[in-house]
Design a protein around this motif. Sequence first.
Motif, PDB file in Angstrom:
ATOM      1  N   LEU A  89       0.828  -1.207   0.000  1.00  0.00           N
ATOM      2  CA  LEU A  89       0.000   0.000   0.000  1.00  0.00           C
ATOM      3  C   LEU A  89       0.863   1.259   0.000  1.00  0.00           C
ATOM      4  CD1 LEU A  89      -2.864  -1.026   2.446  1.00  0.00           C
ATOM      5  CD2 LEU A  89      -2.906  -0.960  -0.060  1.00  0.00           C
ATOM      6  N   ARG A  90       1.958   1.232   0.737  1.00  0.00           N
ATOM      7  CA  ARG A  90       2.867   2.380   0.762  1.00  0.00           C
ATOM      8  C   ARG A  90       3.490   2.595  -0.630  1.00  0.00           C
ATOM      9  NH1 ARG A  90       4.393   4.637   5.166  1.00  0.00           N
ATOM     10  NH2 ARG A  90       4.258   2.763   6.443  1.00  0.00           N
ATOM     11  N   LEU A  91       3.847   1.500  -1.296  1.00  0.00           N
ATOM     12  CA  LEU A  91       4.411   1.591  -2.643  1.00  0.00           C
ATOM     13  C   LEU A  91       3.377   2.158  -3.629  1.00  0.00           C
ATOM     14  CD1 LEU A  91       6.740   0.946  -4.632  1.00  0.00           C
ATOM     15  CD2 LEU A  91       5.701  -1.304  -4.927  1.00  0.00           C
ATOM     16  N   LYS A  92       2.133   1.681  -3.529  1.00  0.00           N
ATOM     17  CA  LYS A  92       1.086   2.212  -4.400  1.00  0.00           C
ATOM     18  C   LYS A  92       0.887   3.702  -4.178  1.00  0.00           C
ATOM     19  CE  LYS A  92      -2.695   0.073  -5.630  1.00  0.00           C
ATOM     20  NZ  LYS A  92      -3.960  -0.701  -5.670  1.00  0.00           N
ATOM     21  N   LEU A  93       0.928   4.124  -2.915  1.00  0.00           N
ATOM     22  CA  LEU A  93       0.767   5.547  -2.601  1.00  0.00           C
ATOM     23  C   LEU A  93       1.935   6.357  -3.163  1.00  0.00           C
ATOM     24  CD1 LEU A  93      -0.761   7.820  -1.127  1.00  0.00           C
ATOM     25  CD2 LEU A  93       0.579   7.239   0.915  1.00  0.00           C
ATOM     26  N   THR A  94       3.142   5.860  -2.968  1.00  0.00           N
ATOM     27  CA  THR A  94       4.329   6.552  -3.489  1.00  0.00           C
ATOM     28  C   THR A  94       4.255   6.682  -5.002  1.00  0.00           C
ATOM     29  OG1 THR A  94       5.671   5.717  -1.659  1.00  0.00           O
ATOM     30  CG2 THR A  94       6.857   6.477  -3.599  1.00  0.00           C
ATOM     31  N   ASN A  95       3.919   5.601  -5.670  1.00  0.00           N
ATOM     32  CA  ASN A  95       3.803   5.633  -7.132  1.00  0.00           C
ATOM     33  C   ASN A  95       2.688   6.566  -7.592  1.00  0.00           C
ATOM     34  OD1 ASN A  95       5.930   3.848  -7.405  1.00  0.00           O
ATOM     35  ND2 ASN A  95       4.616   2.062  -7.596  1.00  0.00           N
ATOM     36  N   ALA A  96       1.579   6.569  -6.873  1.00  0.00           N
ATOM     37  CA  ALA A  96       0.463   7.449  -7.239  1.00  0.00           C
ATOM     38  C   ALA A  96       0.853   8.917  -7.077  1.00  0.00           C
ATOM     39  CB  ALA A  96      -0.765   7.119  -6.390  1.00  0.00           C
ATOM     40  N   LYS A  97       1.593   9.219  -6.028  1.00  0.00           N
ATOM     41  CA  LYS A  97       2.018  10.604  -5.806  1.00  0.00           C
ATOM     42  C   LYS A  97       3.010  11.070  -6.872  1.00  0.00           C
ATOM     43  CE  LYS A  97       1.235  11.111  -0.862  1.00  0.00           C
ATOM     44  NZ  LYS A  97       1.853  11.403   0.449  1.00  0.00           N
ATOM     45  N   LYS A  98       3.779  10.129  -7.404  1.00  0.00           N
ATOM     46  CA  LYS A  98       4.758  10.457  -8.448  1.00  0.00           C
ATOM     47  C   LYS A  98       4.128  10.501  -9.841  1.00  0.00           C
ATOM     48  CE  LYS A  98       8.758   8.388  -6.174  1.00  0.00           C
ATOM     49  NZ  LYS A  98       9.755   7.298  -6.280  1.00  0.00           N
ATOM     50  N   SER A  99       2.920   9.993  -9.954  1.00  0.00           N
ATOM     51  CA  SER A  99       2.259   9.878 -11.249  1.00  0.00           C
ATOM     52  C   SER A  99       2.025  11.252 -11.875  1.00  0.00           C
ATOM     53  CB  SER A  99       0.923   9.163 -11.069  1.00  0.00           C
ATOM     54  OG  SER A  99       0.117   9.307 -12.205  1.00  0.00           O
ATOM     55  N   PHE A 100       2.104  11.297 -13.193  1.00  0.00           N
ATOM     56  CA  PHE A 100       1.845  12.515 -13.948  1.00  0.00           C
ATOM     57  C   PHE A 100       0.433  13.034 -13.675  1.00  0.00           C
ATOM     58  CE2 PHE A 100      -0.102  14.312 -17.787  1.00  0.00           C
ATOM     59  CZ  PHE A 100       0.694  15.429 -17.956  1.00  0.00           C
ATOM     60  N   PHE A 101      -0.516  12.107 -13.513  1.00  0.00           N
ATOM     61  CA  PHE A 101      -1.913  12.483 -13.357  1.00  0.00           C
ATOM     62  C   PHE A 101      -2.223  13.088 -11.993  1.00  0.00           C
ATOM     63  CE2 PHE A 101      -1.872   9.080 -16.533  1.00  0.00           C
ATOM     64  CZ  PHE A 101      -2.398   9.797 -17.602  1.00  0.00           C
ATOM     65  N   SER A 102      -1.375  12.848 -11.022  1.00  0.00           N
ATOM     66  CA  SER A 102      -1.668  13.388  -9.686  1.00  0.00           C
ATOM     67  C   SER A 102      -0.559  14.305  -9.185  1.00  0.00           C
ATOM     68  CB  SER A 102      -1.894  12.251  -8.699  1.00  0.00           C
ATOM     69  OG  SER A 102      -0.677  11.609  -8.409  1.00  0.00           O
TER      70      SER A 102
END
Length: 155
Positions: free
Chosen positions: A85-98
Motif C-alpha cells: 500500500l505504501r508503494l502504491k501511494l508513493t507511485n500514485a504521488k509520483k504519477s503525472f496524473f496526480s
Amino acid sequence: MELQIIICKKRGIWSHLLLAIRFFCSIYLLIFLFHPMLSSLNADCQSKLSEDQKIEKLIIAVSLLDGTFIRNGEEHNARDASEHLRLKLTNAKKSFFSSGKEWTARQFIEQLATKSSLSGLPYEIVLRNGKRYYSADWLNAELKKINEQCSEHSK
C-alpha cells in the motif's frame, strides 16, 4: 590466593555493574527513540491530523493487522500488505496524473487500498478469528476510529 578471590569478586561486581549500565542505557535509548512514535498517537490528535498523517495511521494499522491480506487471490502477511500500500501511494504521488495532488485518507482508501489496479479484484482482509472484510470496509472503520480518537482528545 586471597588476593585472587578478592579480584575475582571485584570483577564480578564490575561485570554486573557494566551489564546493569548497558541494560539501562538500552532502555533509555529505546524510550528516547520510540517515545515520539508512542506519544504521537495522542499528540497528533491535540492538533488536527493532516490527511498524510491519517493515511500513515491507516498503513500502520494494516502493518499491525492480526490476520491475512488477500490481494489478487493470494494471501499476504500484514507487513507485506502495508509495504504494498505504501508503494502504491508513493507511485500514485509520483504519477503525472496526480502531480501536486493532495491525497485524502478517503481517496487513499477508495483509489489505492480497495482493489488491485492490475486485476480489478477487491482486496480482502481475513482476521485470525475468521472474520472476512473487504479492505475498503475495514479501512473505513479504521479511519472512523482515528477520527473519533482525535475528536475525543480535542474535547
